[in-house]
Design a protein around this motif. Structure first.
Motif, PDB file in Angstrom:
ATOM      1  N   PHE A  84       1.544   0.154  -3.892  1.00  0.00           N
ATOM      2  CA  PHE A  84       0.661  -0.735  -3.262  1.00  0.00           C
ATOM      3  C   PHE A  84      -0.157  -0.047  -2.535  1.00  0.00           C
ATOM      4  O   PHE A  84       0.327   0.775  -1.707  1.00  0.00           O
ATOM      5  N   PRO A  85      -1.534  -0.192  -2.558  1.00  0.00           N
ATOM      6  CA  PRO A  85      -1.996  -1.202  -3.522  1.00  0.00           C
ATOM      7  C   PRO A  85      -2.082  -0.382  -4.802  1.00  0.00           C
ATOM      8  O   PRO A  85      -2.061   0.867  -4.882  1.00  0.00           O
ATOM      9  N   GLY A 156      15.232   2.042  -6.895  1.00  0.00           N
ATOM     10  CA  GLY A 156      13.668   1.571  -6.884  1.00  0.00           C
ATOM     11  C   GLY A 156      13.030   2.197  -5.906  1.00  0.00           C
ATOM     12  O   GLY A 156      13.152   3.524  -5.845  1.00  0.00           O
ATOM     13  N   PHE A 157      12.260   1.613  -4.871  1.00  0.00           N
ATOM     14  CA  PHE A 157      11.654   2.462  -3.900  1.00  0.00           C
ATOM     15  C   PHE A 157      12.479   2.032  -2.663  1.00  0.00           C
ATOM     16  O   PHE A 157      11.954   2.152  -1.364  1.00  0.00           O
ATOM     17  N   ASN A 158      13.767   1.846  -2.565  1.00  0.00           N
ATOM     18  CA  ASN A 158      14.519   1.812  -1.514  1.00  0.00           C
ATOM     19  C   ASN A 158      14.968   3.067  -1.021  1.00  0.00           C
ATOM     20  O   ASN A 158      15.733   3.993  -1.294  1.00  0.00           O
ATOM     21  N   SER A 166      19.045  -5.485   2.191  1.00  0.00           N
ATOM     22  CA  SER A 166      17.637  -5.670   2.044  1.00  0.00           C
ATOM     23  C   SER A 166      17.175  -6.415   0.436  1.00  0.00           C
ATOM     24  O   SER A 166      17.852  -6.070  -0.422  1.00  0.00           O
ATOM     25  N   PHE A 167      16.193  -6.812   0.569  1.00  0.00           N
ATOM     26  CA  PHE A 167      15.680  -7.558  -0.574  1.00  0.00           C
ATOM     27  C   PHE A 167      14.235  -7.212  -0.799  1.00  0.00           C
ATOM     28  O   PHE A 167      13.834  -6.276  -0.334  1.00  0.00           O
ATOM     29  N   THR A 168      13.661  -7.986  -1.881  1.00  0.00           N
ATOM     30  CA  THR A 168      12.396  -7.604  -2.174  1.00  0.00           C
ATOM     31  C   THR A 168      11.374  -7.557  -1.099  1.00  0.00           C
ATOM     32  O   THR A 168      11.199  -8.492  -0.406  1.00  0.00           O
ATOM     33  N   ARG A 169      10.583  -6.578  -0.938  1.00  0.00           N
ATOM     34  CA  ARG A 169       9.764  -6.312   0.218  1.00  0.00           C
ATOM     35  C   ARG A 169       8.516  -5.180  -0.010  1.00  0.00           C
ATOM     36  O   ARG A 169       8.610  -4.578  -0.945  1.00  0.00           O
ATOM     37  N   LEU A 170       7.762  -5.164   0.960  1.00  0.00           N
ATOM     38  CA  LEU A 170       6.956  -4.134   0.967  1.00  0.00           C
ATOM     39  C   LEU A 170       7.330  -2.789   1.987  1.00  0.00           C
ATOM     40  O   LEU A 170       8.208  -3.141   2.954  1.00  0.00           O
ATOM     41  N   VAL A 171       7.301  -1.735   1.221  1.00  0.00           N
ATOM     42  CA  VAL A 171       8.105  -0.600   2.084  1.00  0.00           C
ATOM     43  C   VAL A 171       6.781   0.527   2.218  1.00  0.00           C
ATOM     44  O   VAL A 171       6.106   0.741   1.244  1.00  0.00           O
ATOM     45  N   THR A 172       7.321   1.676   2.928  1.00  0.00           N
ATOM     46  CA  THR A 172       6.671   2.853   3.145  1.00  0.00           C
ATOM     47  C   THR A 172       7.332   3.804   2.557  1.00  0.00           C
ATOM     48  O   THR A 172       8.823   3.870   2.536  1.00  0.00           O
ATOM     49  N   LYS A 194       2.565   3.037   0.284  1.00  0.00           N
ATOM     50  CA  LYS A 194       3.414   1.918   0.275  1.00  0.00           C
ATOM     51  C   LYS A 194       3.601   1.464  -0.942  1.00  0.00           C
ATOM     52  O   LYS A 194       3.211   1.946  -2.058  1.00  0.00           O
ATOM     53  N   ALA A 195       4.653   0.724  -1.119  1.00  0.00           N
ATOM     54  CA  ALA A 195       5.189  -0.015  -2.596  1.00  0.00           C
ATOM     55  C   ALA A 195       5.813  -1.158  -2.371  1.00  0.00           C
ATOM     56  O   ALA A 195       6.394  -1.489  -1.204  1.00  0.00           O
ATOM     57  N   ILE A 196       5.743  -2.114  -3.247  1.00  0.00           N
ATOM     58  CA  ILE A 196       6.810  -3.357  -3.342  1.00  0.00           C
ATOM     59  C   ILE A 196       7.989  -3.038  -4.082  1.00  0.00           C
ATOM     60  O   ILE A 196       7.703  -2.538  -5.151  1.00  0.00           O
TER      61      ILE A 196
END
Length: 634
Positions: A84-85, A156-158, A166-172, A194-196
């Motif tokens: 993201f983006p 994922g990107f966790n 944690s659930f689906t979200r925008l992360v750094t 960033k990523a979702i």
């Protein structure tokens, strides 16, 4: 498998010889569930991952669809993450990835496909993420969640610090993750910050999770995730709490697990020479003793008493292992003429030998085995180098501009077509200026970058001492996409390799067995050499051809694996360094350095020093540096 050998594993693990078989296993489980649900008139919800790890799984599912009639009409999919983006048509977009690898080739309804939207305004992301979770829940949850694992232990990107709630979200994105992704984006500066991503909690809600990992580069983090404590610093370790999780590995990715690395500390095992050598080297390194000083007590205290029972005393085992290690050392990598070769790693005859060094990129030959290369030439062998790819994507834009400028000035200086030179320079500069971050070069720019790498390879070869006609530029088609993402190994790649081997009819082949480069080129190049050798094995000249695998730029062979160690003097190490320095476009700062910030020559020298130090610590002769090889039997 004896349960005692899996005592340290907190998640069930299934190990396959290679990623092909492992991927086919995972694909079959997915296909079986799809077919069962279809026969019951029900749908399936799949959680899907991107990256190099699941690509063979997707390829096998596509094959099943086309050849066996597997239908995806009852399948809903939810992807783990997206940068993201990120526009969906970008080269690095996971939308594009999934379409190219799976969705464009199967009959899944488009409305059943869900991938996080990287084009949203930032203020809409939180609501979008809540809806993403709701869509999964409304369909009854994910039936099978496919996962890879990142070098930081992320799923994922966790990233480290992510909690199990944690659930689906925008992360750094973590810095390490961005470095690892740099090759896909033609530089770390182009990687989104960033990523979702689905959260750890989202993943843990899946009815079944399958985490896959291939290659030596994932071995350490797999050990932490599977055998270590549950911690938010290794988010994949939360899978230990899942009651229906399976970890699927190839042999290389499993190499740090206790049952693979040190099975003797868990239970009685069937000892063979390979295991004894591995265990003795491990024991020496663990208690910091040379081989010949190990005692019965040392063996007994470290779960290796069975060896003493079988051989009678530590002395007998020590001598056996010491002699093997000593016999791997040779200053004559092509074989020493007129010498007893009974205990030498290479044959004395024929002499001189014809040799092919396969180099995946135009500098791997000198980086990884430059000292041995020099020895082979100095000792009179006919050495050919086969540069398997152009390496053009690893050249910086400003180098291409500099060479285009040289062409312009050269034409002007020597009375050639000044207008052509000016036109060519402007064409190159304009092309680079118009190129967006992570976009492909124009054909002209790619050609310039390929010529830069070719010229450097020739300079390195000439410095070592081989003529131009013994340097072969294969330009294997799988590589020439202009992008970081390459095509799979194809028939043309294998045929090019076979043709060169048949032309030269070598007595020795050296190939890169270093499979941890960031974007997989070494792995494909090695597969091409191996397949070519298998197909040619009945040719008369192949009966007398030995294949040696080298490493160096990214990692080194373990001491117990080494079958030929070539010592280098300080002078030879300096000559190797100068050969590496001929590759000026890769000097100081390479395009794809991976996570190791050292220059390639530094990495190689440090590994060569470390190998020599390891031999010295085991009680063998002390050398300045060593290059190491393992023989491959086809």
């Amino acid at each position: 498998m004896n349960n005692d050998l899996t005592a340290f594993e907190k998640i069930p693990v299934k190990i396959f010889k290679g990623s092909e078989d492992a991927s086919a296993f995972v694909a079959k489980e997915i296909a079986d569930l799809i077919k069962k649900r279809a026969s019951d008139g029900k749908h399936v919800v799949l959680g899907l991952a991107t990256g190099s790890t699941p690509t063979r799984v997707y390829a096998e599912l596509v094959r099943m669809h086309k050849k066996e009639g597997l239908s995806f009409k009852n399948v809903f999919t939810f992807n783990l993450d997206e940068y993201f983006p990120m526009p969906p048509d970008s080269l690095q977009s996971y939308v594009r990835f999934m379409n190219e690898h799976l969705f464009n080739h199967i009959d899944i309804p488009k409305q059943n496909v869900h991938i996080p939207d990287g084009t949203l305004p930032k203020e809409q992301v939180a609501e979008y993420c809540r809806n993403y979770e709701k869509k999964i829940d409304d369909l009854g949850g994910i039936d099978i969640q496919v996962l890879g694992i990142g070098r930081t232990g992320h799923i994922g990107f966790n990233e480290p610090g992510s909690t199990e709630k944690s659930f689906t979200r925008l992360v750094t994105l973590d810095q390490v993750t961005r470095i690892d992704a740099a090759s896909d984006f033609f530089g770390e500066e182009n990687v989104p910050r960033k990523a979702i991503t689905m959260g750890v909690g989202t993943i843990l809600k899946a009815k079944r999770t399958i985490m896959m990992a291939w290659g030596e580069g994932k071995a350490r983090v797999i050990k932490k995730a599977v055998e270590g404590p549950i911690t938010d610093q290794i988010p994949s370790s939360f899978l230990q709490k899942h009651d229906n999780c399976l970890v699927v590995l190839d042999e290389a990715a499993s190499s740090e697990l206790v049952r693979i690395k040190t099975p003797w500390v868990l239970d009685s095992i069937d000892w063979n020479e390979t295991l004894i050598r591995k265990a003795v080297v491990w024991l020496c390194q663990t208690i910091q003793k040379p081989v010949l000083k190990l005692t019965n007590h040392d063996y007994m205290e470290h779960g290796m008493g069975d060896i003493i029972t079988e051989y009678g005393s530590a002395y007998q085992v020590n001598i056996k292992v010491f002699n093997f290690l000593q016999h791997t050392i040779t200053g004559w990598p092509g074989g020493k003429p007129n010498a007893d070769d009974t205990h030498r790693p290479e044959r004395a005859t024929p002499f001189p030998k014809k040799v092919i060094i396969f180099s995946p990129h135009p500098d791997d030959d000198v980086i990884s085995m430059g000292g041995t290369f020099i020895r082979l030439v100095d000792q009179g062998h006919e050495v050919h180098v086969a540069y398997q790819t152009s390496g053009n994507i690893a050249v910086f834009d400003d180098d291409a501009v500099r060479f285009a400028d040289f062409v312009r000035d050269f034409n002007s200086q020597f009375g050639l077509s000044k207008d052509d030179g000016e036109k060519f320079y402007k064409q190159v500069v304009d092309s680079i200026k118009k190129k967006g971050p992570g976009q492909n070069d124009s054909p002209e720019v790619m050609a310039i970058k390929g010529l830069i790498r070719r010229g450097e390879a020739k300079a390195g070869g000439r410095y070592v001492g081989i003529p131009d006609e013994q340097m072969h530029f294969m330009n294997m088609p799988f590589y020439e996409t202009g992008a970081v993402k390459k095509k799979p190994l194809g028939e043309d790649d294998i045929q090019i390799t076979m043709d060169l081997i048949k032309k030269i009819q070598p007595h020795q082949i050296y190939a890169a067995g270093d499979l941890s480069d960031p974007h997989g080129t070494h792995r494909v190049c090695l597969a091409a050499v191996m397949e070519a050798c298998r197909r040619l094995k009945n040719e008369p000249f192949m009966k007398d051809c030995w294949v040696w695998l080298y490493r160096g730029a990214w990692q080194e062979w373990d001491i117990d694996q080494i079958e030929m160690a070539v010592p280098l003097s300080p002078e030879e190490l300096m000559r190797k360094r100068r050969a590496v320095f001929k590759h000026q476009s890769q000097k100081d700062s390479a395009m794809f350095p991976g996570s190791d910030k050292r220059e390639f020559w530094m990495r190689a020298e440090d590994r060569n020093h470390a190998t020599a130090e390891a031999y010295n610590m085991l009680g063998l002769a002390e050398y300045e540096a060593m290059e190491a090889f393992v023989r491959w039997h086809y």
